[in-house]
Design a protein around this motif. Structure first.
Motif, PDB file in Angstrom:
ATOM      1  N   THR A 190       3.522   0.917   2.392  1.00 33.25           N
ATOM      2  CA  THR A 190       2.432   1.746   1.845  1.00 33.25           C
ATOM      3  C   THR A 190       1.075   1.507   2.512  1.00 33.25           C
ATOM      4  O   THR A 190       0.312   2.456   2.715  1.00 33.25           O
ATOM      5  CB  THR A 190       2.287   1.513   0.325  1.00 33.25           C
ATOM      6  N   ILE A 191       0.742   0.260   2.848  1.00 36.20           N
ATOM      7  CA  ILE A 191      -0.567  -0.012   3.447  1.00 36.20           C
ATOM      8  C   ILE A 191      -0.590   0.533   4.881  1.00 36.20           C
ATOM      9  O   ILE A 191       0.294   0.220   5.678  1.00 36.20           O
ATOM     10  CB  ILE A 191      -0.882  -1.517   3.454  1.00 36.20           C
ATOM     11  N   PRO A 192      -1.581   1.347   5.226  1.00 38.32           N
ATOM     12  CA  PRO A 192      -1.683   1.865   6.596  1.00 38.32           C
ATOM     13  C   PRO A 192      -1.702   0.716   7.608  1.00 38.32           C
ATOM     14  O   PRO A 192      -2.453  -0.247   7.438  1.00 38.32           O
ATOM     15  CB  PRO A 192      -3.015   2.620   6.596  1.00 38.32           C
ATOM     16  N   THR A 193      -0.878   0.836   8.632  1.00 45.77           N
ATOM     17  CA  THR A 193      -0.729  -0.241   9.608  1.00 45.77           C
ATOM     18  C   THR A 193      -0.768   0.307  11.026  1.00 45.77           C
ATOM     19  O   THR A 193      -0.112   1.301  11.331  1.00 45.77           O
ATOM     20  CB  THR A 193       0.607  -0.985   9.392  1.00 45.77           C
ATOM     21  N   VAL A 194      -1.543  -0.345  11.880  1.00 42.96           N
ATOM     22  CA  VAL A 194      -1.512  -0.034  13.309  1.00 42.96           C
ATOM     23  C   VAL A 194      -0.980  -1.267  14.034  1.00 42.96           C
ATOM     24  O   VAL A 194      -1.159  -2.387  13.563  1.00 42.96           O
ATOM     25  CB  VAL A 194      -2.897   0.371  13.875  1.00 42.96           C
ATOM     26  N   VAL A 195      -0.317  -1.048  15.155  1.00 43.78           N
ATOM     27  CA  VAL A 195       0.227  -2.161  15.923  1.00 43.78           C
ATOM     28  C   VAL A 195      -0.168  -1.993  17.383  1.00 43.78           C
ATOM     29  O   VAL A 195      -0.470  -0.881  17.836  1.00 43.78           O
ATOM     30  CB  VAL A 195       1.759  -2.249  15.794  1.00 43.78           C
ATOM     31  N   LEU A 232      -6.219  -1.847   5.614  1.00 45.29           N
ATOM     32  CA  LEU A 232      -5.441  -1.541   6.815  1.00 45.29           C
ATOM     33  C   LEU A 232      -4.940  -2.845   7.400  1.00 45.29           C
ATOM     34  O   LEU A 232      -5.584  -3.893   7.270  1.00 45.29           O
ATOM     35  CB  LEU A 232      -6.300  -0.795   7.829  1.00 45.29           C
ATOM     36  N   LEU A 233      -3.779  -2.782   8.050  1.00 40.16           N
ATOM     37  CA  LEU A 233      -3.206  -3.964   8.691  1.00 40.16           C
ATOM     38  C   LEU A 233      -3.056  -3.721  10.186  1.00 40.16           C
ATOM     39  O   LEU A 233      -2.842  -2.591  10.621  1.00 40.16           O
ATOM     40  CB  LEU A 233      -1.829  -4.277   8.095  1.00 40.16           C
ATOM     41  N   LEU A 234      -3.156  -4.798  10.959  1.00 42.69           N
ATOM     42  CA  LEU A 234      -2.903  -4.748  12.393  1.00 42.69           C
ATOM     43  C   LEU A 234      -1.842  -5.785  12.731  1.00 42.69           C
ATOM     44  O   LEU A 234      -1.972  -6.953  12.388  1.00 42.69           O
ATOM     45  CB  LEU A 234      -4.173  -5.073  13.190  1.00 42.69           C
ATOM     46  N   GLY A 235      -0.792  -5.342  13.436  1.00 45.31           N
ATOM     47  CA  GLY A 235       0.232  -6.255  13.923  1.00 45.31           C
ATOM     48  C   GLY A 235       0.142  -6.353  15.437  1.00 45.31           C
ATOM     49  O   GLY A 235       0.225  -5.334  16.117  1.00 45.31           O
ATOM     50  N   ILE A 236      -0.045  -7.566  15.951  1.00 46.12           N
ATOM     51  CA  ILE A 236      -0.169  -7.760  17.402  1.00 46.12           C
ATOM     52  C   ILE A 236       1.117  -8.374  17.936  1.00 46.12           C
ATOM     53  O   ILE A 236       1.431  -9.520  17.649  1.00 46.12           O
ATOM     54  CB  ILE A 236      -1.377  -8.657  17.740  1.00 46.12           C
TER      55      ILE A 236
END
Length: 322
Positions: free
Chosen positions: A114-119, A96-100
């Motif tokens: 494709t990779i699940p990402t939350v921001v 999983l990725l996080l974008g701040i």
């Protein structure tokens, strides 16, 4: 040679038990999850959003060093860094990725679908082209918005300077999140019959000059949740204190360092909220495409009493607009 059948039986049972434990250890349930984090720049609001994210994951059963591995990258406001760091996080095959902040979120979005990402700390996910809609994102991205109560913030500023003729508005026009908020603030100020003087800064090197210009030409200043100005909040604070100009900002941390007051977002609480969303994805209980974008759940009036004293303003008379 005699064989103890009971002993053999126990040995076989023990081997099967150990085998079962080994298989369980390799299952998805107990696998160490790898989360890649990309933060656009270091400043208190975004740092708190990250801390809250880690806390939200922990409250949901994911603890760093136990069943969670964090790969944290900070781009220090460099577009080149955003691109290379996004590629690294994707190539590392994060779960999983996080974008701040918006630039970090957009960089990750441009790197993987494709990779699940939350921001988090993104003002408008749809306007930033991160989701198809806030209700049904439709892709690999979802998260939390830091769109503040701009109408309340402008009303707060005008209540502090009720006879204001000119209000200054400053932000980085290159930040999509800031432009959205600034445009809304400008409309609200003009509707209130106030003249608006706008100045923008592309980098933190421009912040002092912009602030000095507005502080010398206005009755009050508004700054949205802008990463460039947040990074230079101390400089902003020094100028407005010397010029005795009330400043309302979009975020609590901007006010703590360099403003007078705000009705703002608790970024740590926003991060916790985001971490809990991420945990549902890691658990396999939800997919970003189907998870609605969430708004901040906690807002509060914050007054910088030291600044109020320096400006000769009674902090007890500053009230949260309804």
């Amino acid at each position: 040679m005699k064989v103890n059948k009971a002993l053999v039986g126990l040995s076989i049972a023990g081997a099967l038990l150990l085998s079962g434990c080994a298989n369980k250890g390799n299952s998805g349930d107990s696998k160490v999850k790898q989360v890649g984090v990309l933060q656009v720049v270091q400043h208190p609001s975004l740092d708190k959003a990250y801390d809250g994210f880690i806390e939200g994951l922990k409250e949901s059963g994911y603890t760093e060093g136990k069943n969670l591995k964090i790969n944290y990258q900070n781009a220090q406001n460099s577009q080149d860094n955003l691109k290379s760091m996004s590629e690294k996080l994707v190539n590392d095959k994060s779960d999983l990725l996080l974008g701040i902040a918006t630039p970090a979120a957009q960089s990750l979005a441009n790197t993987t679908t494709t990779i699940p990402t939350v921001v988090t700390a993104v003002t408008d996910l749809k306007a930033a082209k991160l989701v198809k809609s806030n209700e049904k994102p439709g892709g690999n991205i979802t998260g939390t918005t830091d769109m503040g109560p701009i109408e309340q913030q402008i009303a707060l500023l005008l209540s502090i300077v009720p006879n204001a003729k000119t209000i200054g508005l400053m932000y980085n026009a290159g930040e999509a999140n800031s432009k959205i908020q600034a445009d809304q603030a400008e409309k609200l100020l003009k509707k209130a019959g106030v003249k608006v003087l706008i100045k923008t800064a592309n980098t933190t090197n421009d912040v002092q000059q912009v602030t000095e210009t507005l502080a010398g030409s206005t009755d009050g200043i508004y700054v949205p949740t802008d990463n460039t100005f947040a990074s230079a909040a101390a400089i902003v604070g020094k100028v407005v204190k010397e010029k005795k100009i009330p400043l309302v900002a979009g975020a609590l941390d901007q006010v703590k360092t360099g403003g007078l007051a705000t009705v703002g977002i608790d970024y740590k609480a926003l991060g916790v909220q985001t971490g809990k969303m991420a945990a549902k994805i890691l658990d396999g209980k939800a997919k970003p495409a189907e998870m609605a974008v969430e708004n901040p759940k906690e807002l509060q009036l914050y007054i910088n009493k030291d600044m109020a004293k320096a400006l000769g303003i009674d902090p007890t008379k500053i009230k949260q607009p309804k």
